[in-house]
Write a protein that holds these residues in place. Sequence first.
Motif, PDB file in Angstrom:
ATOM      1  N   ASN A 480      36.433  38.910  31.357  1.00  0.00           N
ATOM      2  CA  ASN A 480      36.192  38.063  32.419  1.00  0.00           C
ATOM      3  C   ASN A 480      37.724  37.804  33.036  1.00  0.00           C
ATOM      4  O   ASN A 480      38.213  36.847  32.995  1.00  0.00           O
ATOM      5  CB  ASN A 480      35.477  36.743  32.347  1.00  0.00           C
ATOM      6  N   PRO A 481      38.166  38.695  33.882  1.00  0.00           N
ATOM      7  CA  PRO A 481      39.509  38.526  34.489  1.00  0.00           C
ATOM      8  C   PRO A 481      39.923  37.250  35.265  1.00  0.00           C
ATOM      9  O   PRO A 481      41.024  37.023  35.433  1.00  0.00           O
ATOM     10  CB  PRO A 481      39.845  39.910  35.322  1.00  0.00           C
ATOM     11  N   LYS A 482      38.735  36.929  35.882  1.00  0.00           N
ATOM     12  CA  LYS A 482      38.849  35.726  36.691  1.00  0.00           C
ATOM     13  C   LYS A 482      39.347  34.603  35.829  1.00  0.00           C
ATOM     14  O   LYS A 482      40.180  33.686  36.398  1.00  0.00           O
ATOM     15  CB  LYS A 482      37.615  35.422  37.247  1.00  0.00           C
ATOM     16  N   GLY A 506      32.915  41.158  42.207  1.00  0.00           N
ATOM     17  CA  GLY A 506      32.341  41.910  41.464  1.00  0.00           C
ATOM     18  C   GLY A 506      33.076  42.806  40.694  1.00  0.00           C
ATOM     19  O   GLY A 506      33.855  42.330  39.975  1.00  0.00           O
ATOM     20  N   ASP A 507      33.081  44.192  40.877  1.00  0.00           N
ATOM     21  CA  ASP A 507      33.814  45.235  40.235  1.00  0.00           C
ATOM     22  C   ASP A 507      35.321  45.541  40.956  1.00  0.00           C
ATOM     23  O   ASP A 507      35.838  46.292  40.467  1.00  0.00           O
ATOM     24  CB  ASP A 507      32.841  46.513  39.921  1.00  0.00           C
ATOM     25  N   VAL A 508      35.352  44.760  41.959  1.00  0.00           N
ATOM     26  CA  VAL A 508      36.683  45.256  42.793  1.00  0.00           C
ATOM     27  C   VAL A 508      37.672  44.398  42.272  1.00  0.00           C
ATOM     28  O   VAL A 508      37.455  42.921  42.542  1.00  0.00           O
ATOM     29  CB  VAL A 508      36.247  45.170  44.333  1.00  0.00           C
ATOM     30  N   PHE A 526      43.283  47.470  41.493  1.00  0.00           N
ATOM     31  CA  PHE A 526      43.628  47.604  40.306  1.00  0.00           C
ATOM     32  C   PHE A 526      42.780  48.598  39.465  1.00  0.00           C
ATOM     33  O   PHE A 526      42.876  49.096  38.309  1.00  0.00           O
ATOM     34  CB  PHE A 526      43.880  46.368  39.388  1.00  0.00           C
ATOM     35  N   ASN A 527      41.674  48.834  40.140  1.00  0.00           N
ATOM     36  CA  ASN A 527      40.714  49.964  39.567  1.00  0.00           C
ATOM     37  C   ASN A 527      41.241  51.227  39.401  1.00  0.00           C
ATOM     38  O   ASN A 527      40.849  52.241  38.667  1.00  0.00           O
ATOM     39  CB  ASN A 527      39.459  49.975  40.199  1.00  0.00           C
TER      40      ASN A 527
END
Length: 595
Positions: A480-482, A506-508, A526-527
């Motif tokens: 959970n990068p947040k 979301g995934d962004v 970063f994706n």
Amino acid sequence: MKWSERFTKAGRGLAKAVGRYPLTLAFLLAAAIVNAMAIEDATILETTHNKLFAAFIVGAFLATLGQVIYEKIDGSTAKRWILSAVSAVLTGGYLWIIWGAPQFGMEIVVRTAALLSAIIIAIILVPSLKGKVNFNQSFLGAFKAFFIAGFFSGVIFAGLAIIIGAVDLLLFSVDEMLYAHTANIVFSLFAPIYFLSLIPNYWTAEEEIVDRTVACPRFLEILISNILIPLVSIFTVILVLYIGLNLRGEFWSENLIEPMLVSYSIVVIVIMFLSANLTNRFATLFRKVFPKVLIPLVVLQLVASVLKIGDVGLTHSRYYVIMYGVFAAVAGVVFSFLKPTKSSIIAMVFMAFSLLSTIPPVDAFGVSRRNQIGTLEQVLERNDMLVDGEIVPKADLPNDDKDMIINITEYIWRMGYTEDVSWLGPNFNYYNNFERTFGFKWDDFYNDGKMYRTFYRNQETAIDISGYDGLAHMRYFGENPKENLTDAVQIVHQGNTYELDWAIEGDVHNLILKDEAGNILASFDFNQVFVRFDAIEDMEEMRKGLTNEEATFEAVGNGADLKVIIESYEMYPTGRDSEEWSINSEFNALIDIKE
């Protein structure tokens, strides 16, 4: 009582403890001297410090136990000298055993901890053997003394540290080692002696002193009855509901249930001892109900622990978990069906188990070593990989068997047992020789065709920062990068303040640069990092280190440009056959603000 009188009384108590435990003081002083030498010379810390320190601490506990036994038997001076001599000889034997070990490793640490646990319980138990107090009261007295000694020692050290800091700041420079030496004196000498001064001779002390020592203070009674017991009750309801709702096949293999039940049973047993002499409604109800709740929960923990043996074999840690489960079940039975005064049975069982776990051939490490080596042989033979005493490398194996081989081999190598395995040999290195030996990589995780990935930028090549206005070191970490991203970084350029932060939906996962008005000047997805490194299959080349070009990503914006240079990148599954992956990455962000 005035403060001067309290101070004088405490001083008399310390002096009395010194006279009462002379051999204990001698061992503590020796331990403090070894610590002081290690503080001044780090090479001692790496060679002999741990072994000598551990031996002197064991000696201090043995000497204390000898004195308590002497007071129990009310013997002559000659018997006191005999018990002291026995304590010294046992200490010498312990030092002789560990001195030959190449290092003060995990096995010595665990064996020493088990031995000390048994001695500590024995010190608490002896006064309750046909004495003025029962084990519950002796336990409470020791519990109180431990926290009182710890509190006062902490206050004294904090005060001395403040004084040293004031002298260093206001008068003259003080060697920083003085803080460590002060902590050594306070916690290696003062704290244990002060603790012993709070424990009276239960056989000769006045009734008033004994009653005061084993009495439960009002504060502690409120803490146990009105706070701890209600909290444990609520947690018990939650735990029972969780088990009832999730009692299925996967439940027994979850990593959560075992440590949760062990922790719960420890808390319940400690509270049972502390509340044994309380008469209020909460404590009485707790003693009637919770031991009977403890028994089935401990049985569940035992079942979960035994089932895990099938996954990873019997390690020394699981040996202790299973042994503790049996002990907790015994404690639950004693608390449920015997009088509180019989709680000494629990102490005796604990001592027996602790000592049993250190005595070959049934000790934790001997049993686990034989089990792990035997289990590994079974897996290899099942896959036709062990032929005539030699390993035949083979990559086409079931994932579960690969897991077993990886985990058990790592354990055997980490514990130094490879010399006991003829087909591995004493020179086997888990990280360097695993793939050549078994035919597959120890760090391969098969999950939808993906593998564990780890990359590092070659540190021998400097980063060219010419043309950029700022550099920020940042990180991206976790499922959970947040919750795990680096905080926003501010950049000041020509009097204006800019902020480099994250924008995640979301995934962004975007790294964005904003001006003071909140306008986005540049954005980096970063994706792109995930995609590039996920596509790399030549792991051996990447382990040599990424070039600056391989580690660099760029984003061109309207008001600024960003360059991201990866320093490290790790990608690993959150669990076996899990579809979720964790990312751990550190990187440098270069910012070029356009005029």
